[in-house]
Design a protein around this motif. Sequence first.
Motif, short mmCIF file in Angstrom:
data_model
loop_
_atom_site.label_atom_id
_atom_site.label_comp_id
_atom_site.label_asym_id
_atom_site.label_seq_id
_atom_site.Cartn_x
_atom_site.Cartn_y
_atom_site.Cartn_z
N ALA A 185 -9.50 54.99 -45.72
CA ALA A 185 -9.72 55.59 -47.04
C ALA A 185 -8.45 55.46 -47.88
N ARG A 186 -7.29 55.72 -47.27
CA ARG A 186 -6.01 55.58 -47.96
C ARG A 186 -5.79 54.14 -48.42
N GLU A 187 -6.09 53.21 -47.53
CA GLU A 187 -5.90 51.80 -47.86
C GLU A 187 -6.78 51.40 -49.05
N GLY A 188 -8.01 51.89 -49.03
CA GLY A 188 -8.91 51.59 -50.14
C GLY A 188 -8.44 52.18 -51.44
N VAL A 189 -7.99 53.43 -51.43
CA VAL A 189 -7.51 54.11 -52.64
C VAL A 189 -6.29 53.40 -53.20
N GLN A 190 -5.38 52.97 -52.32
CA GLN A 190 -4.19 52.27 -52.79
C GLN A 190 -4.54 50.93 -53.42
N ALA A 191 -5.51 50.21 -52.82
CA ALA A 191 -5.95 48.94 -53.40
C ALA A 191 -6.62 49.15 -54.76
N MET A 192 -7.44 50.18 -54.87
CA MET A 192 -8.08 50.49 -56.14
C MET A 192 -7.05 50.87 -57.20
N THR A 193 -6.05 51.64 -56.79
CA THR A 193 -4.99 52.04 -57.71
C THR A 193 -4.25 50.83 -58.26
N GLU A 194 -3.90 49.90 -57.38
CA GLU A 194 -3.21 48.68 -57.81
C GLU A 194 -4.06 47.89 -58.80
N GLU A 195 -5.36 47.78 -58.52
CA GLU A 195 -6.24 47.03 -59.42
C GLU A 195 -6.31 47.69 -60.79
N ILE A 196 -6.40 49.02 -60.82
CA ILE A 196 -6.48 49.73 -62.10
C ILE A 196 -5.19 49.57 -62.91
N LEU A 197 -4.04 49.74 -62.26
CA LEU A 197 -2.77 49.66 -62.97
C LEU A 197 -2.50 48.24 -63.46
N LYS A 198 -2.81 47.24 -62.63
CA LYS A 198 -2.63 45.85 -63.06
C LYS A 198 -3.56 45.51 -64.21
N GLY A 199 -4.79 46.00 -64.12
CA GLY A 199 -5.75 45.75 -65.20
C GLY A 199 -5.30 46.35 -66.51
N ALA A 200 -4.74 47.56 -66.44
CA ALA A 200 -4.25 48.20 -67.66
C ALA A 200 -3.11 47.39 -68.29
N HIS A 530 -27.76 47.71 -61.07
CA HIS A 530 -26.73 46.92 -61.76
C HIS A 530 -25.32 47.45 -61.46
N GLY A 531 -25.17 48.13 -60.33
CA GLY A 531 -23.87 48.66 -59.97
C GLY A 531 -23.60 50.01 -60.62
N MET A 532 -22.48 50.62 -60.22
CA MET A 532 -22.08 51.90 -60.79
C MET A 532 -20.67 51.74 -61.35
N TYR A 533 -20.61 51.48 -62.66
CA TYR A 533 -19.33 51.27 -63.33
C TYR A 533 -18.81 52.60 -63.89
N VAL A 534 -17.58 52.93 -63.49
CA VAL A 534 -16.98 54.17 -63.96
C VAL A 534 -15.56 53.89 -64.46
N LYS A 535 -15.15 54.69 -65.40
CA LYS A 535 -13.76 54.66 -65.84
C LYS A 535 -12.96 55.56 -64.91
N ALA A 536 -12.04 54.97 -64.17
CA ALA A 536 -11.24 55.73 -63.21
C ALA A 536 -9.81 55.85 -63.73
N THR A 537 -9.32 57.06 -63.75
CA THR A 537 -7.95 57.33 -64.19
C THR A 537 -7.14 57.83 -63.01
N VAL A 538 -6.01 57.20 -62.76
CA VAL A 538 -5.12 57.62 -61.67
C VAL A 538 -4.44 58.91 -62.10
N VAL A 539 -4.74 59.98 -61.37
CA VAL A 539 -4.21 61.30 -61.72
C VAL A 539 -2.86 61.48 -61.03
N GLU A 540 -1.86 61.85 -61.79
CA GLU A 540 -0.51 62.00 -61.25
C GLU A 540 -0.41 63.21 -60.32
N GLY A 541 0.63 63.18 -59.50
CA GLY A 541 0.94 64.35 -58.68
C GLY A 541 0.34 64.34 -57.30
N TRP A 542 -0.29 63.20 -56.88
CA TRP A 542 -0.85 63.16 -55.52
C TRP A 542 -0.96 61.73 -55.04
#
Length: 542
Positions: A185-200, A530-542
């Motif tokens: 779960a941690r590995e997945g969250v970290q990979a998702m975080t990297e994708e979101i930050l790079k995309g931004a 058609h998938g589940m597209y959501v806007k995900a925001t990395v919340v600070e402090g955790w």
Amino acid sequence: MIPYRLITAVALGGAYLLSSGRIPQWTPFGFLPTFVALWAVQSLAYAFWAVILYPKFFSPLRGLPEPSGNSWFMGQFGKIRASPTGVPMLEWINSVPNDGLIRYLSLFNQEKLFMTSPKALAEVLVTKSYDFVRPGPVRFVLGRILGDSLLIAEGDVHKMQRRNLLPAFAFRHIKDLYPVFWTKAREGVQAMTEEILKGAALNGQPGGRSGVIEASSWASRITLDIIGVAGLGRDFNAIKDPGNPLTEAYARLFKPSRQARTLQLLGLITHPRLVALLPVKRNGDIDASAHHIRAVCANIIQEKKQKLAEKERTDVDILSLMTFLAAGHETTASSMTWAIYLLAKHPEVQRRLRAEVREHLPPPSGADDAASSISSVDIDKMPYLNAVCNEVLRYYGPVPLTPRVAARDTTILGQRVPKGTQVVLVPWAINKSEAMWGADALVFNPDRWMPGPDDADRRAAASGGATSNYAFMTFLHGPRSCIGMSFAKAEFACLLASWIGRFEVELHNKEELDESRIEIKGGVTARPAHGMYVKATVVEGW
């Protein structure tokens, strides 16, 4: 289903007698025209009996309550076909007065018997469970992918397989897998975080912390890695490499398409075995994907057998305790998809859950030894996390409908049920039955699972406030209940905690706030088409 073999045998015999010269006036017609004529006449006669006469005038089930608006030839099939699996039954369970059984007619007026009460469910699932088996066509479709596994075994074979597998799914073994669940779960969250930050950053938002992700595909990749490590002792690296062959094989198997829906309809009219022979792309995808998945599993099992033969210590995993594992990742991935959707729709529930997770669990980006510190005790001491998980599993169970067929003449609630009668178990309807869950059955409300201050409140919370254990049908009950329930619930809790602890999610398509606007694909599990597209925001402090 027309009894082709009997009709063909009678037509062959009749054609031989009529064209053999014993009836001179018929002899000029010849064998082949006579056979075709007899076969056609018998088929039409049988069709008239099966579609009109039997269900409308002779069936012992015709006096049972049923929904209104039947088509003369197709019953409720038009409505069933136009709606997501299980949705029409949800409407009927709360609107058609009944005493535990509802009869409805489907394609060509085929009778279906829908269980709506705890007593009826108890008979089909427990006291008479082996009177009701999976229909042959369903077993064939599942067998193309799973082989002769516990999921489709029947009778004594099922009893033997389940008895041998049960010890491996005991909680004393599952609790040792919580660190595995949390690590992935941690590995997945970290990979998702990297994708979101790079995309931004690529979108001209340096320092931005938000991005659009497709939750369903991420859930599939993470759960595939979990079942690989926890169940098979191999890391498939689906999180790091979404293009690996195994990930793509599963994606092809569960990908909705117009051709897949067309073949499914043909399977209802004829038989899936005949449909599987058609030289079309969908059949090629299924065969190639199933072949690859089986080859991977066979290779892993061979490796395990070799290690055991050499008396080497293998990893702590389920396969170390048995020689075969019939488990998958699709159901948990479906649950995660719906959890993200429901929490995006209910931001107040999301915020409350995030606060609890952050209070009790270490951040995913912490030291590596944080993974080993997560145990079943850590998850169990978060009542709101467990309440949310239970409510998601109630509200959007991953498997909306399970079919059965009477293997012999039997009864349900004293009602005679002839051999061959089709019976449906519909978690999507039972889980929202107002008779069992109360007036707020259709409302997403995790608080129904929250323990109160006294014993009575705690007992009510354990069942979500429902009037019967059979009100919660996500994992079924009895000898055919889901053997991996503890595994799935533990995995789901760890995944959901990691995602919501790190991300704030909101729907990318605001129209989907209206649940009726979501197109849900059918199949073994229910997911947004058609998938589940959501806007995900990395919340600070955790």
